[in-house]
Design an enzyme around this catalytic site. Structure first.
Site, PDB file in Angstrom:
ATOM      1  N   ALA A 110      19.412  39.114   6.240  1.00  0.00           N
ATOM      2  CA  ALA A 110      18.680  38.709   5.283  1.00  0.00           C
ATOM      3  C   ALA A 110      17.988  37.294   5.887  1.00  0.00           C
ATOM      4  O   ALA A 110      18.366  36.669   7.014  1.00  0.00           O
ATOM      5  CB  ALA A 110      19.752  38.019   4.274  1.00  0.00           C
ATOM      6  N   GLY A 155      22.411  42.422   7.007  1.00  0.00           N
ATOM      7  CA  GLY A 155      21.554  43.444   6.198  1.00  0.00           C
ATOM      8  C   GLY A 155      20.849  44.321   7.094  1.00  0.00           C
ATOM      9  O   GLY A 155      20.790  45.604   6.666  1.00  0.00           O
ATOM     10  N   GLU A 158      23.469  47.205   7.558  1.00  0.00           N
ATOM     11  CA  GLU A 158      23.705  47.839   6.332  1.00  0.00           C
ATOM     12  C   GLU A 158      22.367  48.626   6.066  1.00  0.00           C
ATOM     13  O   GLU A 158      22.534  49.870   5.701  1.00  0.00           O
ATOM     14  CB  GLU A 158      23.534  46.803   5.275  1.00  0.00           C
ATOM     15  CG  GLU A 158      24.907  46.191   5.265  1.00  0.00           C
ATOM     16  CD  GLU A 158      25.123  44.693   4.066  1.00  0.00           C
ATOM     17  OE1 GLU A 158      25.958  44.945   3.508  1.00  0.00           O
ATOM     18  OE2 GLU A 158      24.157  44.176   4.019  1.00  0.00           O
ATOM     19  N   GLU A 178      28.943  38.040   7.707  1.00  0.00           N
ATOM     20  CA  GLU A 178      28.733  37.487   6.379  1.00  0.00           C
ATOM     21  C   GLU A 178      29.931  36.716   6.027  1.00  0.00           C
ATOM     22  O   GLU A 178      29.955  35.629   5.603  1.00  0.00           O
ATOM     23  CB  GLU A 178      28.707  38.576   5.376  1.00  0.00           C
ATOM     24  CG  GLU A 178      27.110  38.958   5.131  1.00  0.00           C
ATOM     25  CD  GLU A 178      27.004  40.244   6.212  1.00  0.00           C
ATOM     26  OE1 GLU A 178      25.971  40.762   5.993  1.00  0.00           O
ATOM     27  OE2 GLU A 178      27.777  40.680   6.930  1.00  0.00           O
TER      28      GLU A 178
END
Length: 305
Positions: A110, A155, A158, A178
């Site tokens: 992110a 992310g 992910e 995270e």
């Protein structure tokens, strides 16, 4: 889009009667002109293209945001969703490669600079939207392959987890950091990672937030292959080419059977899903073509029908 000259003219910065003759003004004009060219020359942060023959049927989704190592902001997310919609609508697509044009980075996760300016409600909406985007990508009916060179974090990992296969260069670093930011992976990481590497291993990686290298990723089943740095794309392309030679309907049904079957707890309903997928292939032209090609000792020509 206006040309650099048009933009400058609209701002009154072209040399001529509107331009002061001082050297300071000239320097300012040159600086603005250079900045205008720089803005126009910046690549799109997400680029989708079809590869030409002999790689027909392969789509390439590239991340191109070098200034932040492909960090995902709202704009990137919207462009990813648009690319997914285009892939869904492309009946000729057989495989998607997800790669980066940024040396040393697949995706840094992110965009934390953007996130710092968000309200808590906006952050929640961002996470929900990213989770939905990656789920849509995972649901594509054709195989997807992540090409990981360098960092795939948060992310970024992910996104790779939402792909069917992951190919790493030996310089790859994979991790979900995270918990170090007092949150959890919120775009599917807590669910996809344990399904790929097992619950205990996933807990260790998420609880500690540690990064793993390419060799370890292959050992634990997180990646399919690792190759020398800079060669992951070619390995992924080779695999994609192998896939495109197979019956496209068979590939789609194989993906559906695997994905849907592994989501149910018991073997009996899982085998029923497999049976349904198999039944859908029995009366296809491609299946008959495969049998004819085998009998005639030639390469089958599949049409996806």
């Amino acid at each position: 889009m206006r040309s650099p000259r048009g933009l400058l003219a609209a701002s009154g910065y072209l040399a001529g009667r509107h331009a002061p003759s001082t050297s300071v003004s000239t320097t300012a004009h040159h600086s603005l002109f250079a900045r205008t060219f720089q803005i126009l020359a910046q690549p799109e942060p997400v680029r989708l293209q079809k590869l030409p023959a002999p790689n027909s049927g392969i789509l390439e989704l590239r991340l191109e945001r070098p200034e932040v190592k492909n960090a995902i902001n709202w704009d990137v997310m919207r462009r990813l969703r648009s690319a997914i919609e285009k892939i869904q609508a492309d009946t000729t697509a057989k495989v998607v490669l997800v790669a980066s044009s940024v040396p040393g980075a697949f995706c840094a996760g992110a965009d934390l600079k953007e996130r710092r300016l968000m309200k808590s409600s906006d952050v929640g909406e961002y996470a929900r939207s990213l989770r939905s985007t990656f789920s849509s990508f995972e649901a594509l009916p054709i195989p997807t392959i992540a090409v990981i060179e360098g960092a795939a974090l948060g992310g970024g990992l992910e996104l790779a987890l939402a792909c069917d296969l992951r190919i790493c260069g030996e310089n790859a670093e994979l991790g979900l950091p995270e918990t170090g930011l007092a949150i959890i992976p919120g775009a599917g990481g807590t669910q996809r990672l344990p399904r790929i590497v097992g619950r205990s291993r996933a807990k260790e990686l998420i609880f500690t937030g540690r990064r793993c290298g390419a060799a370890e990723a292959v050992t634990m089943g997180l990646a399919n292959y690792y190759v020398p740095a800079g060669e992951a794309y070619q390995k992924a392309l080779d695999i994609a080419c192998e896939i495109t030679q197979k019956g496209p309907l068979g590939i789609r049904m194989a993906k559906k059977a695997i994905n849907d079957g592994t989501e149910v707890a018991d073997m009996s309903p899982a085998l029923a899903i497999e049976g349904e997928c198999y039944e859908q292939l029995l009366h296809t032209q491609d299946r008959l073509e495969a049998l004819a090609a085998f009998a005639e000792k030639r390469k089958p020509v599949y049409t996806g029908k």
